[in-house]
Design an enzyme around this catalytic site. Sequence first.
Site, PDB file in Angstrom:
ATOM      1  N   ASP A  69       0.839  -1.200   0.000  1.00  0.00           N
ATOM      2  CA  ASP A  69       0.000   0.000   0.000  1.00  0.00           C
ATOM      3  C   ASP A  69       0.872   1.247   0.000  1.00  0.00           C
ATOM      4  O   ASP A  69       1.848   1.348   0.750  1.00  0.00           O
ATOM      5  CB  ASP A  69      -0.901   0.026   1.236  1.00  0.00           C
ATOM      6  CG  ASP A  69      -1.670   1.334   1.331  1.00  0.00           C
ATOM      7  OD1 ASP A  69      -2.606   1.523   0.532  1.00  0.00           O
ATOM      8  OD2 ASP A  69      -1.307   2.184   2.172  1.00  0.00           O
ATOM      9  N   TYR A  99       2.827  10.184   0.332  1.00  0.00           N
ATOM     10  CA  TYR A  99       4.016   9.681   1.008  1.00  0.00           C
ATOM     11  C   TYR A  99       5.283  10.174   0.301  1.00  0.00           C
ATOM     12  O   TYR A  99       5.674   9.649  -0.744  1.00  0.00           O
ATOM     13  CB  TYR A  99       4.010   8.151   1.065  1.00  0.00           C
ATOM     14  CG  TYR A  99       2.815   7.564   1.771  1.00  0.00           C
ATOM     15  CD1 TYR A  99       2.056   8.314   2.677  1.00  0.00           C
ATOM     16  CD2 TYR A  99       2.414   6.253   1.533  1.00  0.00           C
ATOM     17  CE1 TYR A  99       0.959   7.769   3.324  1.00  0.00           C
ATOM     18  CE2 TYR A  99       1.318   5.707   2.181  1.00  0.00           C
ATOM     19  CZ  TYR A  99       0.589   6.463   3.067  1.00  0.00           C
ATOM     20  OH  TYR A  99      -0.495   5.925   3.697  1.00  0.00           O
ATOM     21  N   LYS A 104      -3.785   5.716  -3.362  1.00  0.00           N
ATOM     22  CA  LYS A 104      -4.862   6.546  -2.826  1.00  0.00           C
ATOM     23  C   LYS A 104      -5.157   7.740  -3.725  1.00  0.00           C
ATOM     24  O   LYS A 104      -4.318   8.143  -4.535  1.00  0.00           O
ATOM     25  CB  LYS A 104      -4.497   7.001  -1.409  1.00  0.00           C
ATOM     26  CG  LYS A 104      -4.212   5.804  -0.479  1.00  0.00           C
ATOM     27  CD  LYS A 104      -3.906   6.229   0.925  1.00  0.00           C
ATOM     28  CE  LYS A 104      -3.628   5.002   1.798  1.00  0.00           C
ATOM     29  NZ  LYS A 104      -2.293   4.434   1.544  1.00  0.00           N
ATOM     30  N   VAL A 106      -1.462  -0.365  14.063  1.00  0.00           N
ATOM     31  CA  VAL A 106      -1.779  -1.322  15.130  1.00  0.00           C
ATOM     32  C   VAL A 106      -1.052  -1.013  16.433  1.00  0.00           C
ATOM     33  O   VAL A 106      -1.453  -1.494  17.492  1.00  0.00           O
ATOM     34  CB  VAL A 106      -1.471  -2.772  14.713  1.00  0.00           C
ATOM     35  CG1 VAL A 106      -2.444  -3.247  13.672  1.00  0.00           C
ATOM     36  CG2 VAL A 106      -0.033  -2.922  14.245  1.00  0.00           C
ATOM     37  N   PHE A 107      -0.004  -0.212  16.368  1.00  0.00           N
ATOM     38  CA  PHE A 107       0.716   0.161  17.587  1.00  0.00           C
ATOM     39  C   PHE A 107       0.255   1.506  18.141  1.00  0.00           C
ATOM     40  O   PHE A 107       0.849   2.034  19.075  1.00  0.00           O
ATOM     41  CB  PHE A 107       2.222   0.192  17.335  1.00  0.00           C
ATOM     42  CG  PHE A 107       2.797  -1.148  16.936  1.00  0.00           C
ATOM     43  CD1 PHE A 107       2.453  -2.307  17.608  1.00  0.00           C
ATOM     44  CD2 PHE A 107       3.692  -1.245  15.885  1.00  0.00           C
ATOM     45  CE1 PHE A 107       2.980  -3.537  17.263  1.00  0.00           C
ATOM     46  CE2 PHE A 107       4.224  -2.474  15.515  1.00  0.00           C
ATOM     47  CZ  PHE A 107       3.866  -3.624  16.205  1.00  0.00           C
ATOM     48  N   SER A 160       0.407   4.721  17.086  1.00  0.00           N
ATOM     49  CA  SER A 160       1.475   5.728  17.042  1.00  0.00           C
ATOM     50  C   SER A 160       2.711   5.320  17.846  1.00  0.00           C
ATOM     51  O   SER A 160       3.540   6.160  18.180  1.00  0.00           O
ATOM     52  CB  SER A 160       0.985   7.107  17.500  1.00  0.00           C
ATOM     53  OG  SER A 160      -0.054   7.566  16.675  1.00  0.00           O
ATOM     54  N   GLY A 161       2.810   4.031  18.170  1.00  0.00           N
ATOM     55  CA  GLY A 161       4.053   3.532  18.752  1.00  0.00           C
ATOM     56  C   GLY A 161       3.956   2.960  20.145  1.00  0.00           C
ATOM     57  O   GLY A 161       4.773   2.128  20.536  1.00  0.00           O
ATOM     58  N   LEU A 169       2.117   0.819  21.673  1.00  0.00           N
ATOM     59  CA  LEU A 169       1.961  -0.618  21.843  1.00  0.00           C
ATOM     60  C   LEU A 169       3.207  -1.388  21.398  1.00  0.00           C
ATOM     61  O   LEU A 169       3.295  -2.596  21.626  1.00  0.00           O
ATOM     62  CB  LEU A 169       0.739  -1.134  21.088  1.00  0.00           C
ATOM     63  CG  LEU A 169      -0.615  -0.734  21.668  1.00  0.00           C
ATOM     64  CD1 LEU A 169      -1.757  -1.314  20.849  1.00  0.00           C
ATOM     65  CD2 LEU A 169      -0.746  -1.170  23.123  1.00  0.00           C
TER      66      LEU A 169
END
Length: 339
Positions: A51, A56, A82, A233-234, A236-237, A239
């Site tokens: 993706d 970006y 996108k 999934v973290f 922004s970090g 986790l």
Amino acid sequence: MNRRKIGRTALEVTEISFGAAALGGLFRACPRDQAMETLQAAWDSGIRYFDVAPWYGLGLGERHVGDFLRDKPDGSYVLSTKVGRLLRPVPTGTVPDYSYVDPLSFDADYDYSYDGIMRSVDFSYARLGLNHIDILYVHDIGVYTHGRAANEHYLGQLLGSGLKALEQLKSSGAIAAYGLGVNEVPVCLDVMRAAPIDCILLAGRYTLLDRSAVDELMPLCEKTQTSLVIGGVFNSGILATGPVDGANFDYMPATEEVREKVAAMEAIAKNNGLPLAAPALQFPLRSPLVASVLIGTGKASSLDRNIENFAQPVPDSLYPEFEPYALVAPPLGEDAVRV
């Protein structure tokens, strides 16, 4: 690597996918050789869904991904990019600071209209150097990015003509699926109540910590057979790092309440001999609505570490222990600020 289907389409993606924001130099430079090394590590791990977005690195991410995939056989991977921002050239050294280091010399204008989306796709083909895009996501529509007043205009563009462009591209076979690529739940509900979409790339709202998608969005996704691809999934970090000094949640310094919740989660993981990153990576795929979990990194070593964490056995019986510490992100104010 296992694959899951996107919505009601025939398209299948690997359960782990690669997000290319870091390849555009997000927060730190990512030279071409480093980008190619990271992409090769992803390919070697079995990832076949990539993706990217024009945003970006102001086109740099698409160039890197296109260069890597160009010699891969047709049909051997799935690619998403996108729409919603159109790039225009600016003089060298005048690119605004969007947190990208060494981006290409472009700036971006928002355009979610029919013409804007069609132009964006043509420009992406040129930057990628590829003749095929599988999925298009409408990027950063919503209050989170635009604030409430401006988003009314942009949402009007999308619902007024932009979705027609996406449906036309799909019905012609140019793409296999389309949806939203966003960081918030409300705009997903707004769009899905107006028109069917195949998938949502949702960052940070269905994680071990943040369950903002659970109450309304996921039941609607089940009803409409709309797949989720989960990024961030973290959160922004935090986790991944745990509640260390300077840890971020939702792109901002984590509050004491959030740090306490993550500390409790980290203790549960450690008591079971696991880094917190392992259940964090694996949690979203416990839902059949989730087609893939997106890993974003600009380093091969980080990619390899995440793949190892994804492969670590996490007993099903462990997840209920995390539930008391899950949260729902506070709502956004009128100016796209958490309240």
